[in-house]
Scaffold this motif. Sequence first.
Motif, short mmCIF file in Angstrom:
data_model
loop_
_atom_site.label_atom_id
_atom_site.label_comp_id
_atom_site.label_asym_id
_atom_site.label_seq_id
_atom_site.Cartn_x
_atom_site.Cartn_y
_atom_site.Cartn_z
N LEU A 138 0.83 -1.21 0.00
CA LEU A 138 0.00 0.00 0.00
C LEU A 138 0.87 1.26 0.00
CD1 LEU A 138 -2.90 -0.99 2.44
CD2 LEU A 138 -3.11 -0.41 0.02
N VAL A 139 1.94 1.25 0.80
CA VAL A 139 2.82 2.43 0.84
C VAL A 139 3.46 2.64 -0.54
CG1 VAL A 139 5.00 3.32 1.74
CG2 VAL A 139 3.33 2.35 3.30
N ALA B 179 -1.72 6.26 3.89
CA ALA B 179 -2.05 6.30 5.32
C ALA B 179 -2.25 4.89 5.88
CB ALA B 179 -3.30 7.15 5.53
N LEU B 180 -3.04 4.09 5.18
CA LEU B 180 -3.29 2.73 5.65
C LEU B 180 -1.99 1.92 5.69
CD1 LEU B 180 -6.62 1.75 3.85
CD2 LEU B 180 -6.28 2.22 6.29
N GLY C 3 2.10 -1.00 12.69
CA GLY C 3 1.31 -1.83 13.59
C GLY C 3 0.44 -1.00 14.51
N LEU C 4 -0.08 0.09 13.95
CA LEU C 4 -0.91 1.00 14.73
C LEU C 4 -2.35 0.85 14.27
CD1 LEU C 4 -0.70 3.20 16.86
CD2 LEU C 4 -0.24 4.84 15.06
N LEU C 5 -3.26 0.66 15.22
CA LEU C 5 -4.67 0.42 14.87
C LEU C 5 -4.77 -0.72 13.87
CD1 LEU C 5 -5.72 4.15 14.39
CD2 LEU C 5 -6.34 2.71 16.32
N SER D 170 -7.09 -0.79 10.45
CA SER D 170 -6.40 -0.57 9.18
C SER D 170 -6.54 -1.80 8.29
CB SER D 170 -4.92 -0.28 9.39
OG SER D 170 -4.72 0.57 10.47
N ALA D 171 -6.47 -2.98 8.92
CA ALA D 171 -6.57 -4.20 8.13
C ALA D 171 -7.97 -4.35 7.53
CB ALA D 171 -6.23 -5.41 9.01
N VAL D 172 -8.99 -3.96 8.29
CA VAL D 172 -10.35 -4.01 7.75
C VAL D 172 -10.43 -3.13 6.49
CG1 VAL D 172 -12.75 -3.27 8.12
CG2 VAL D 172 -11.53 -4.50 9.92
N ALA D 173 -9.91 -1.89 6.61
CA ALA D 173 -9.95 -0.97 5.46
C ALA D 173 -9.09 -1.49 4.32
CB ALA D 173 -9.48 0.42 5.90
#
Lengths: 250, 167
Positions: B22-23, B64-65, B72-74, B78-81
């Motif tokens: 994603l990045v 962002a995701l 490893g934040l939220l 983040s994984a759901v999104a």
Amino acid sequence: MPRPPAHVPPPPQSGPPVALVAGVLAVAVAIAAVVVYLVMRPDPVDPGAGEDGAAITGVGSSPNALPNAGGIRVGDAGDAPQVHIYQDYQCPWCGLLEEVSGPAFTEAALSGDIQLTYTLMTFLDGNLDTDHSVRAANAALCADDQGAFVEFNAAVFAGQPDEEGQGWTDEQLVGFAEDSGVEDLETFTACLAEGTHTDYVRDMQTRSNQDGVSGSPRVFIDGTELDNDQMATLLEDPNSFPAILEEVAG
Amino acid sequence: MTRTRWADLVGLLARLALGGVLVTAGGLKVDDPTGAIQSVVAYRLFDYQVAEMIGLMLPVVELALGILLVLGLLTRWSAVAGTLLMLVFIAGIASAWARGLSIDCGCFGAGGPVAPSDTSYLTEILRDVGLAVAGLWLVVRPRSLLALDAIIFAAPRHTIHPVTKGS
């Protein structure tokens, strides 16, 4: 003696609530996205006067440039079949198209069999991280200022670098102009340096995307996009254009 | 290594895979707005206005995701999104394939038309399916090694250590 119950401390604060942090971050990302959209959004181009027989009013950037970033006209054949070519000077397939079928397009345009229009796209600059497409397109309009677009267009393609992305130096572009019969090279050089037609060039790219053209080369005849087979034929056979024109424009 | 620790390691790898892609994808596109818009236009699914919005805003969301996942934040959120995004991408690529378009997915910046023999829809879909699976793992089991979640949201839900001193 039984021990007194151990004192149980209250659980320590478990950090900030996850939902709150997630919500704040989501809003921040959404704001960032909107800001990026507003800042990066290309200025929309009014598609008002299309090339399909619409009256040519207003001014383009150079003598043969249509208003509303509609592209550069070759010849003046009025209501003859409209042939519209979308190309990026850094695109190797566009170079091949020009090499093989370019003369046929030009001949048909100058003898009044078709109304030919070129849209100079520049998306490969973003792809290749260069500014050669914009510079070459600006240069082509500088050549048009002196009535040499057709020759210059062919010269840039003929002088494509071996490797996509290497582009051309200003000296090379001036050389192409000289070969194309541009007489006032001083004016041409100043036009390059100032990027006189850059705004129009950027608008042509935006207009292409607005019109749904997402790559190059593309050829439209009377608004109909040539399919893969027809394109492959044009890329192969220098004598194939009249038949394809007949097939599509009827 | 215990089983839990193995699972935490898998979680880390899932984060790095999905987050890393994603990045990369977001970063490449944010750098080339014209190409990003054009890639969306090439799918021929949206009006230009909408394609422009998606082309310019999607990379920001991807970035962002991706960063959240790599850190490893939220993680679960983040994984759901991220998983939902992958499902949308799979649907988009499948639709281009089904309609017989000859385009590059534009996943990593300027896509657009390619020769029909150069399309790689299946590879692109399989890659996104793999990433969606990585995302699902994190949705089900967000705990992983080296995650900021463990530090910032250190919820003491396991055991409350009683004060045993002085017994």
